[in-house]
Design a protein around this motif. Structure first.
Motif, PDB file in Angstrom:
ATOM      1  N   LEU A 197      -2.863   0.015   4.103  1.00  0.00           N
ATOM      2  CA  LEU A 197      -3.952   0.778   4.708  1.00  0.00           C
ATOM      3  C   LEU A 197      -4.911  -0.101   5.504  1.00  0.00           C
ATOM      4  O   LEU A 197      -5.625   0.403   6.381  1.00  0.00           O
ATOM      5  CB  LEU A 197      -4.719   1.544   3.619  1.00  0.00           C
ATOM      6  CG  LEU A 197      -3.954   2.681   2.929  1.00  0.00           C
ATOM      7  CD1 LEU A 197      -4.798   3.301   1.829  1.00  0.00           C
ATOM      8  CD2 LEU A 197      -3.525   3.746   3.927  1.00  0.00           C
ATOM      9  N   ASP A 198      -4.932  -1.394   5.217  1.00  0.00           N
ATOM     10  CA  ASP A 198      -5.796  -2.294   5.990  1.00  0.00           C
ATOM     11  C   ASP A 198      -5.214  -2.636   7.357  1.00  0.00           C
ATOM     12  O   ASP A 198      -5.914  -3.189   8.221  1.00  0.00           O
ATOM     13  CB  ASP A 198      -6.042  -3.596   5.202  1.00  0.00           C
ATOM     14  CG  ASP A 198      -6.893  -3.374   3.960  1.00  0.00           C
ATOM     15  OD1 ASP A 198      -7.641  -2.372   3.944  1.00  0.00           O
ATOM     16  OD2 ASP A 198      -6.806  -4.184   3.030  1.00  0.00           O
ATOM     17  N   ASP A 199      -3.939  -2.346   7.555  1.00  0.00           N
ATOM     18  CA  ASP A 199      -3.300  -2.590   8.853  1.00  0.00           C
ATOM     19  C   ASP A 199      -3.556  -1.361   9.724  1.00  0.00           C
ATOM     20  O   ASP A 199      -2.733  -0.449   9.823  1.00  0.00           O
ATOM     21  CB  ASP A 199      -1.806  -2.823   8.653  1.00  0.00           C
ATOM     22  CG  ASP A 199      -1.106  -3.276   9.929  1.00  0.00           C
ATOM     23  OD1 ASP A 199      -1.657  -3.042  11.021  1.00  0.00           O
ATOM     24  OD2 ASP A 199       0.005  -3.829   9.833  1.00  0.00           O
ATOM     25  N   VAL A 200      -4.715  -1.346  10.349  1.00  0.00           N
ATOM     26  CA  VAL A 200      -5.164  -0.153  11.072  1.00  0.00           C
ATOM     27  C   VAL A 200      -4.214   0.247  12.204  1.00  0.00           C
ATOM     28  O   VAL A 200      -3.892   1.429  12.345  1.00  0.00           O
ATOM     29  CB  VAL A 200      -6.608  -0.361  11.589  1.00  0.00           C
ATOM     30  CG1 VAL A 200      -7.035   0.810  12.480  1.00  0.00           C
ATOM     31  CG2 VAL A 200      -7.570  -0.500  10.405  1.00  0.00           C
ATOM     32  N   PRO A 201      -3.730  -0.683  13.038  1.00  0.00           N
ATOM     33  CA  PRO A 201      -2.798  -0.269  14.092  1.00  0.00           C
ATOM     34  C   PRO A 201      -1.537   0.397  13.530  1.00  0.00           C
ATOM     35  O   PRO A 201      -1.057   1.391  14.075  1.00  0.00           O
ATOM     36  CB  PRO A 201      -2.476  -1.585  14.819  1.00  0.00           C
ATOM     37  CG  PRO A 201      -3.668  -2.448  14.566  1.00  0.00           C
ATOM     38  CD  PRO A 201      -4.093  -2.119  13.176  1.00  0.00           C
TER      39      PRO A 201
END
Length: 296
Positions: free
Chosen positions: A242-246
């Motif tokens: 979820l921290d990998d926004v792209p």
């Protein structure tokens, strides 16, 4: 139809759902552990009849060898379709991510649209193959299956609500379709984890944290279609980056206009045919998890 979707039940919140019994339950996703439903019975106040769909499925496979052979063939065909789909999906998504790193705007959107077309074609083909299978084997004309379907219909008719537990989503989907649960369902449904996924019109498998690295989310098939226009994501925090926004933005854009709904511990979302309620937390097309109605 009223559906109440819950987060994982390792710390149960099921007891807080105030619906009158008696309850019909589905624990087929637990497979061999299907009868081990003592805790579930206690949470529901003991007013429970387990539909025993996994046991019924095994009984069909044992007593109707012609059906068992046909089902084995079906799984082989579906496996081949999935292999081809995943091969094409890998190339298509790699292209999306490469374009996303280099540019923005129309080229990325067009690439995502290509993935959407691939997903839609795969889902349509899976449903077509399954439809052809049921047309050919005609479950309603097969005595063993017809007998179990009749029993399940009777039990559901006596229940004030259906409760669908988690487990193996493929097994759940298989038995819910085989015993024609959707056609017999008129009462509210409470479900969580894979049980919630099995209610959807589109089941998406996902997992970014495997030993082999992030995998591509893949369209598996259709569930009961009690829940429509929602992609259900149990254990999203543990299973998605979820921290990998792209990456999450591509995930949400790919399945739009459906809403991607994380189901975490403590989540409770009630649906009644009017879309998600205000305040439900969804994975937005910007790659962030926000509450519906919350300002960006």
């Amino acid at each position: 139809m009223r559906a109440i979707l819950l987060g994982p039940q390792r710390r149960p919140t099921l007891g807080s759902v105030r619906l009158p019994g008696p309850f019909a339950t589905v624990t087929a996703g637990w497979q061999e552990r299907e009868p081990d439903d003592g805790e579930l019975r206690a949470l529901l106040g003991g007013q429970v009849v387990n539909l025993e769909l996994y046991r019924r499925w095994l009984d069909v496979l044992e007593r109707d060898p012609e059906y068992e052979l046909a089902e084995r063939g079906l799984q082989g065909v579906l496996g081949e379709l999935t292999e081809e789909y995943l091969l094409r999906l890998d190339y298509a998504l790699q292209a999306v991510y490469a374009l996303q790193r280099r540019t923005s705007g129309d080229s990325v959107a067009e690439a995502v649209a290509g993935v959407q077309s691939l997903d839609a074609a795969h889902l349509a083909r899976v449903n077509e193959v399954r439809g052809e299978f049921f047309d050919r084997v005609r479950p309603h004309d097969r005595p063993v299956i017809a007998s179990h379907r009749s029993a399940v219909t009777g039990l559901l008719g006596d229940a004030a609500a259906l409760v669908v537990a988690g487990g193996h989503v493929g097994v759940l989907t298989e038995v819910l379709h085989l015993f024609n649960v959707a056609a017999a369902l008129s009462s509210p449904v409470i479900a969580w984890s894979a049980g919630a996924m099995a209610l959807a019109d589109r089941i998406v498998l996902f997992g970014d944290r495997s030993a082999y690295g992030p995998g591509h989310p893949e369209v598996y098939g259709s569930g009961l279609s009690v829940v429509r226009g929602v992609v259900l994501l149990p254990h999203a925090k543990a299973r998605l980056l979820l921290d990998d926004v792209p990456r999450m933005a591509v995930f949400a854009q790919r399945f739009a206009p459906a809403r991607c709904l994380p189901l975490e511990a403590g989540t409770r979302v009630e649906l009644s045919g009017e879309g998600l309620p205000a305040g439900a937390r969804v994975l937005g097309e910007d790659g962030h998890v926000t509450a519906l109605g919350e300002a960006a």
